[in-house]
Design an enzyme around this catalytic site. Structure first.
Site, PDB file in Angstrom:
ATOM      1  N   GLY A   1       0.923  -1.447  -0.140  1.00  0.00           N
ATOM      2  CA  GLY A   1      -0.344   0.025   0.156  1.00  0.00           C
ATOM      3  C   GLY A   1       0.736   0.933   0.067  1.00  0.00           C
TER       4      GLY A   1
ATOM      5  N   ARG B   1     -15.672 -14.518  -9.675  1.00  0.00           N
ATOM      6  CA  ARG B   1     -15.308 -13.097 -10.370  1.00  0.00           C
ATOM      7  C   ARG B   1     -16.303 -11.715 -10.034  1.00  0.00           C
ATOM      8  NH1 ARG B   1      -9.957 -12.763 -11.656  1.00  0.00           N
ATOM      9  NH2 ARG B   1      -8.566 -14.404 -12.654  1.00  0.00           N
TER      10      ARG B   1
ATOM     11  N   ILE C   1      -7.772  -9.390 -11.375  1.00  0.00           N
ATOM     12  CA  ILE C   1      -8.530  -8.584 -12.758  1.00  0.00           C
ATOM     13  C   ILE C   1     -10.179  -8.495 -13.010  1.00  0.00           C
ATOM     14  CG2 ILE C   1      -9.114  -9.828 -14.676  1.00  0.00           C
ATOM     15  CD1 ILE C   1      -6.563 -11.280 -15.627  1.00  0.00           C
TER      16      ILE C   1
ATOM     17  N   ASN D   1      -6.178   3.018 -12.483  1.00  0.00           N
ATOM     18  CA  ASN D   1      -4.604   2.455 -11.606  1.00  0.00           C
ATOM     19  C   ASN D   1      -3.214   3.026 -12.271  1.00  0.00           C
ATOM     20  OD1 ASN D   1      -4.362  -0.510 -10.862  1.00  0.00           O
ATOM     21  ND2 ASN D   1      -3.711  -0.557 -12.919  1.00  0.00           N
TER      22      ASN D   1
ATOM     23  N   HIS E   1       1.001   1.570 -12.895  1.00  0.00           N
ATOM     24  CA  HIS E   1       1.311  -0.049 -13.825  1.00  0.00           C
ATOM     25  C   HIS E   1       2.510   0.232 -13.760  1.00  0.00           C
ATOM     26  CE1 HIS E   1       0.957  -3.449 -16.057  1.00  0.00           C
ATOM     27  NE2 HIS E   1       1.700  -2.979 -16.418  1.00  0.00           N
TER      28      HIS E   1
ATOM     29  N   THR F   1      -9.359   0.093 -18.330  1.00  0.00           N
ATOM     30  CA  THR F   1     -10.637   0.378 -19.417  1.00  0.00           C
ATOM     31  C   THR F   1     -11.259  -1.721 -19.025  1.00  0.00           C
ATOM     32  OG1 THR F   1      -9.468  -0.510 -21.014  1.00  0.00           O
ATOM     33  CG2 THR F   1      -9.880   2.189 -20.796  1.00  0.00           C
TER      34      THR F   1
ATOM     35  N   GLU G   1     -10.207  -3.292 -20.786  1.00  0.00           N
ATOM     36  CA  GLU G   1      -9.221  -4.323 -21.018  1.00  0.00           C
ATOM     37  C   GLU G   1      -8.042  -4.033 -20.295  1.00  0.00           C
ATOM     38  OE1 GLU G   1      -6.070  -4.660 -24.975  1.00  0.00           O
ATOM     39  OE2 GLU G   1      -8.082  -3.191 -25.757  1.00  0.00           O
TER      40      GLU G   1
END
Ligand code: GAR
Length: 203
Positions: free
Chosen positions: A17, A74, A105, A120, A122, A154, A156
């Site tokens: 975190g 999920r 995911i 997000n 990355h 999104t 994807e």
């Protein structure tokens, strides 16, 4: 008295975190409550032992755990996660959902629910190296530069509009851990900056 509509932020984590902590500190030190009517309403983890939960509690932030292992699919996990997220906003949906090292995911339905309001970070210079093991892959390719990307989420994986990027050099003989640490220091700068820019734009 602020006339600004309240902006609740919910942060999702899975582990240390440190990005969440950087955002919390930026909110505290930058006076986001006064400037933007923004508050970190909750930190939610899919792992009960995520260290970041302790930091959040020490900063007076509500925490919750939604353990993905307790759900058969999920879809079932995401439905409960959405219910818990929305429960932290009196109007039913927070202004921003911030994924900070949240290693799940997400289903298309969950992403659609928060479209435009979910971010997000990355640990690569997208569109290079979506997915896992980004630092090792950058080293193996012989990349001279690496970095991190803050993007809108999104359906994807690791796609969506880029809001911030930071670049660091890949040094000769770097290990993946050394490169990850160098990138992480930049993540702590660009993620709060991206969040603050969105809060300012929403005023
Ligand atoms: C960060 O490096 C973040 O970019 C990465 O996990 C780390 C979490 O660190 N996220 C991903 O790989 C998402 N696919 P933190 O828990 O200390 O913020």
């Amino acid at each position: 008295m602020s006339q600004i509509a309240p902006q609740n932020i919910v942060i999702l984590i899975s582990g240390g975190g440190s990005n969440m902590a950087a955002i919390v500190k930026a909110a505290e030190q930058g006076g986001w409550q006064q400037k933007y009517g923004a508050r970190i309403a909750a930190v939610i983890s899919n792992k009960a032992d995520a260290k970041g939960l302790v930091f959040a509690q020490q900063h007076g932030i509500a925490t919750a755990v939604v353990d993905h292992k307790a759900f058969p699919s999920r879809e079932a996990f995401d439905a409960e996660l959405a219910r818990v997220i929305d429960g932290f906003d009196p109007n039913g949906q927070p202004a921003l959902v911030v994924l900070a090292g949240f290693m799940r995911i997400l289903t298309p339905g969950f992403v659609a629910r928060y479209v435009g309001r979910m971010l997000n970070i990355h640990p690569s210079l997208l569109p290079a190296f979506p997915g896992l093991h980004t630092h090792q892959r950058a080293i193996e390719y012989g990349c001279k530069f690496a970095g991190a990307t803050v993007h809108r989420v999104t359906a994807e994986l690791d796609h969506g509009e880029y809001l911030e990027q930071a670049v660091v050099p890949v040094l000769p003989d770097d290990t993946a851990d050394q490169l990850a640490a160098r990138v992480l220091t930049q993540e702590h700068l660009i993620y709060p900056r991206a969040v603050e820019r969105l809060l300012a734009a929403a005023r």
